[in-house]
Design an enzyme around this catalytic site. Structure first.
Site, short mmCIF file in Angstrom:
data_model
loop_
_atom_site.label_atom_id
_atom_site.label_comp_id
_atom_site.label_asym_id
_atom_site.label_seq_id
_atom_site.Cartn_x
_atom_site.Cartn_y
_atom_site.Cartn_z
N HIS A 275 17.18 53.74 53.34
CA HIS A 275 15.91 54.29 53.80
C HIS A 275 14.73 53.75 53.00
CE1 HIS A 275 13.37 57.23 55.81
NE2 HIS A 275 12.88 57.58 54.64
N TYR B 211 15.69 49.15 52.25
CA TYR B 211 15.90 48.24 53.39
C TYR B 211 16.96 47.18 53.07
CZ TYR B 211 11.57 50.12 55.46
OH TYR B 211 10.61 50.93 56.01
N GLU C 121 6.32 55.97 60.99
CA GLU C 121 7.52 56.37 60.27
C GLU C 121 8.47 57.10 61.20
OE1 GLU C 121 7.25 60.67 58.14
OE2 GLU C 121 6.51 58.99 56.95
N HIS D 54 11.42 60.25 61.51
CA HIS D 54 12.01 61.47 60.96
C HIS D 54 13.16 61.87 61.87
CE1 HIS D 54 10.22 64.22 57.68
NE2 HIS D 54 10.30 62.98 57.24
N ASP E 168 0.18 59.07 54.50
CA ASP E 168 0.18 57.62 54.31
C ASP E 168 -1.18 57.03 54.67
OD1 ASP E 168 2.81 57.48 53.46
OD2 ASP E 168 3.62 56.98 55.42
N GLN F 24 12.61 68.88 54.79
CA GLN F 24 11.42 69.47 54.20
C GLN F 24 10.83 70.54 55.13
OE1 GLN F 24 11.72 66.26 55.19
NE2 GLN F 24 11.09 64.84 53.60
N ASP G 225 5.79 48.47 63.51
CA ASP G 225 7.04 48.75 64.22
C ASP G 225 7.88 49.77 63.49
OD1 ASP G 225 8.68 47.44 62.18
OD2 ASP G 225 8.01 45.56 63.02
N ASN H 74 8.56 50.45 59.59
CA ASN H 74 9.57 51.33 59.04
C ASN H 74 10.90 50.91 59.64
OD1 ASN H 74 10.38 54.08 57.78
ND2 ASN H 74 11.11 54.25 59.87
N SER I 176 14.85 52.42 60.26
CA SER I 176 15.74 53.58 60.21
C SER I 176 17.10 53.17 60.75
CB SER I 176 15.17 54.74 61.05
OG SER I 176 16.09 55.82 61.08
#
Length: 726
Positions: A34, A37, A85, A87, A109, A233, A480, A518, A520
């Site tokens: 995460h 990378y 980002e 989540h 950010d 969170q 992206d 980002n 994922s």
């Protein structure tokens, strides 16, 4: 949390001793997929991130791009920031808080670049809509995004929603934010000078979100909804709003030297990355961090991902003024250490718990060298269908149906900048400071990239650019969010490699720099991997704030621009990746992507701004059939006919003409069709497909049948999501 044995060996060889528990946990999180990378970074060099307009490229909390100067051919000193980002895992475990804190994180950010957030775009992906669990996640995610965004006063103006069976065990929540700053206000995450203080501002630190970075770097288990809940969170949008206003004063008064949002890996991640970027170190006193819970230990303070927190580098003479501003907004403030020219050191109650080189901590993770397999291309196997039944099934699919149920929950006009609202091809916001409009498009197409990762990703990039151009905007830059499954599986990594290369190649062809993003990975679950999903958020600029409508007018001819099937009798109407095949079954190859994409986009943007144009609309999900239905409004309709040219004599070819999802096409309604033909001459074919009419209905004529739906019929077909969830 545990540091892998191979990584522990590298760390302890560098340290020359055993790692402390806090160090091991810090490396485990910052060397996770995460944060580091490790599987994707070897591929990311494919992206072109440079351009005259690029002020800050990849590597910071958000990218910074200069807006065009409407009075010259150059760029102004008014900037927009771009960030995106994911989540994903948190939104599966707790859809409301997972999605809400995704919004909060991308907004911070934006703030850390000295920018004020002015627009959000969210791209959401869920399992099949007929599954109750998918609807539960969908409702919770939308509620979380709307609650957080509405409370902090940032409008959500664009985005996308897709349903695909392979997201059932792992939904995706990708959130982008656009901010506004200028040459004087801009700051970065690069620490400036030893002796400056590190100040933690915002909410008190608790134990929520511990290990969030490592949690995001693993496949979801069957018990994730219960076992992994502590890694999610909990957000407080009202505290974020106070933090936004605090940040604004700190930036306006030039009190901040550098800044970093506390996201993945919490304070340890933000503070170490900030000083590492400046080639410096830090001394932290963890007991000085303002805390929400008693008896927190050093590891918890370092790695908790409690929300609504920022780390600032502040010159010593400005610390007291920073305290005063925080007190004014009732925001927590702690001086937790200072920037040094040595190691990154953290102490707790007199004991040194971390003492490492900051650059090694942030950049020392070894990259993974993974095997990959080339995806196979499907055979052509088309079903025999009843046209009215197919039309109604495609138009009413949750993927192509109206998303009004989603965006009506978002406050998309707060801030009084929104010129084009959600539901159109792209959102548009007014940037009066520069005298231009900024258009925003965001999304991917899992049907496309499942069928053909490389070509599908190229089409995704062109689709977003076409969305902007249809509103008269010239693409400026993009970020992206590259989502994939477990990269250790060669077929999964092959698909991921395909979307990276496809997105990079088309953005390069379009001359659109990819300035950040980002990644994922490990979006895998017991139900299998997700489709490779290259969400792209692209912005463009317009010389004013107005944009052509997508709603048809009663006057003017309707032209289809860019359709290669109609222009060339030898071109096959490929249906691969289409909603039509997903509904009807069968398989086919994915449509080819045009070679002259950049010229098409530039011309479409210019033509869309001309006075003779009544309406413009991109052709994408569901193909031409859906695009025509979407243009019918309360005031006017469309009479459309299958053209005789193009060799469309066979029933199957005519179905392909209606439902193929080839990219790089748009509908232009105009009172001067010859002018449109002249504009696109030599670049893209232009074919007349109908005209506007006063009756608010769609009349569609093909050789063997006629279809007719009035505006209420179409609205009923497109209300699938609202009918199910209201």
């Amino acid at each position: 949390m545990s540091l892998a044995d191979s990584d522990r060996e590298l760390v302890e060889e560098e340290l020359g001793r055993e790692a402390t528990p806090a160090e091991a946990a810090l490396f485990e999180n910052l060397w996770s997929e995460h944060c580091a990378y490790r599987s994707s970074r070897p591929l990311l060099s494919a992206f072109d991130s440079e351009g005259e307009q690029v002020v800050v490229g990849p590597g910071d909390d958000a990218a910074v791009v200069a807006l065009p100067n409407p009075d010259t051919e150059g760029y102004s000193d008014t900037y927009v920031t771009l960030g995106i980002e994911s989540h994903n895992h948190p939104s599966y475990v707790d859809p409301f808080d997972g999605a809400a804190t995704g919004v909060g994180g991308i907004v911070r950010d934006t703030m850390s670049m000295g920018a004020y957030p002015i627009a959000l775009a969210d791209s959401l992906y869920f399992g099949a809509f007929d599954r109750e669990h998918s609807k539960y996640l969908f409702e919770g995610v939308v509620e979380g995004i709307s609650h957080y965004g509405n409370c902090i006063g940032v409008p959500t103006v664009a985005g996308s929603v897709d349903f695909h069976a392979d997201y059932e065990g792992n939904p995706l929540v990708n959130v982008a934010c656009v901010g506004l700053t200028d040459e004087d206000r801009m700051i970065t995450a690069v620490a400036q000078e030893p002796g400056n203080k590190l100040v933690l501002v915002g909410n008190a630190t608790g134990r929520d979100g511990l290990g969030g970075a490592s949690f995001a770097s693993e496949d979801l288990s069957e018990d994730a909804e219960t076992e992994d809940r502590p890694a999610v969170q909990v957000g407080d949008p009202y505290a974020e709003k106070l933090l936004i206003e605090t940040n604004e004063v700190l930036v306006e008064e030039n009190l901040v030297e550098s800044a970093r949002d506390l996201g993945a890996a919490g304070l340890g991640g933000a503070s170490s990355e900030l000083v590492a970027k400046g080639g410096l170190g830090a001394d932290l006193r963890l007991e000085d961090v303002h805390q929400r819970e008693p008896n927190m230990n050093a590891l918890e303070i370092l790695l908790a991902e409690s929300q609504e927190r920022m780390c600032y580098e502040v010159a010593p003479e400005n610390v007291e003024r920073v305290r005063e501003v925080c007190e004014r907004f009732d925001v927590g403030c702690s001086v937790i250490g200072e920037v040094t020219d040595g190691n990154y050191v953290a102490t707790f109650e007199g004991e040194t718990v971390v003492d490492v080189d900051a650059h090694f901590l942030g950049e020392g993770a070894p990259m993974n060298d993974l095997d990959w397999e080339e995806p196979t291309e499907p055979e052509r196997d088309l079903p025999t269908v009843d046209l009215p039944e197919a039309f109604e099934a495609v138009v009413s699919s949750p993927n192509t149906a109206s998303k009004r149920w989603v965006y009506r929950q978002y406050d998309h006009e707060v801030g009084v900048r929104t010129s084009v609202r959600p539901g159109d091809d792209a959102g548009v916001v007014a940037v009066r400071e520069a005298g231009v409009g900024v258009a925003i498009s965001s999304g991917a197409a899992p049907n496309w990239t499942s069928a053909a990762p490389y070509e599908g990703a190229r089409a995704v990039a062109l689709e977003n650019a076409t969305n902007l151009a249809a509103k008269g905007a010239t693409p400026l830059a993009a970020v992206d969010c590259l989502n994939g499954g477990n990269p250790e599986k060669p077929d999964v990594y092959g698909g991921f490699k395909g979307i990276v290369d496809g997105l990079a190649d088309m953005c390069s062809d379009l001359d659109v720099p990819v300035v950040g993003g980002n990644v994922s990975l490990y979006n895998d679950s017991p139900s299998g991997p997700i489709p490779p999903t290259p969400t792209l958020a692209m912005v463009g600029s317009t010389p004013d704030y107005d944009a052509p409508s997508m709603a048809a007018s009663a006057e003017g001819e309707l032209l289809l621009v860019g359709d290669r099937v109609l222009a060339d009798p030898d071109t096959e109407a490929r249906l691969g990746g289409s909603e039509y095949l997903r509904q009807q079954g069968g398989s086919d190859r994915f449509p080819s992507v045009p070679e002259d994409a950049s010229a098409f986009v530039q011309l479409l943007a210019a033509v869309a701004r001309e006075d003779h144009v009544e309406a413009t609309h991109d052709v994408s999900d569901g193909g031409l059939a859906v695009a025509l239905a979407e243009m019918v409004g309360e005031d006017a309709g469309i009479s459309a006919q299958v053209p005789e040219q193009g060799g469309l004599s066979e029933v199957g070819e005519q179905v392909g003409w209606l439902f193929n999802e080839a990219s790089g096409r748009a509908l232009v309604q105009t009172t001067d069709p010859e002018r449109v033909r002249e504009a696109f001459s030599g670049v893209a074919p232009v074919v007349r497909v109908g005209e506007g009419q006063r009756d608010p209905q769609l009349d569609l004529s093909v050789s063997w049948t006629d279809l007719s739906y009035d505006v209420d019929d179409i609205a009923a077909l497109r209300a699938t999501i609202e009918n199910e969830l209201d």
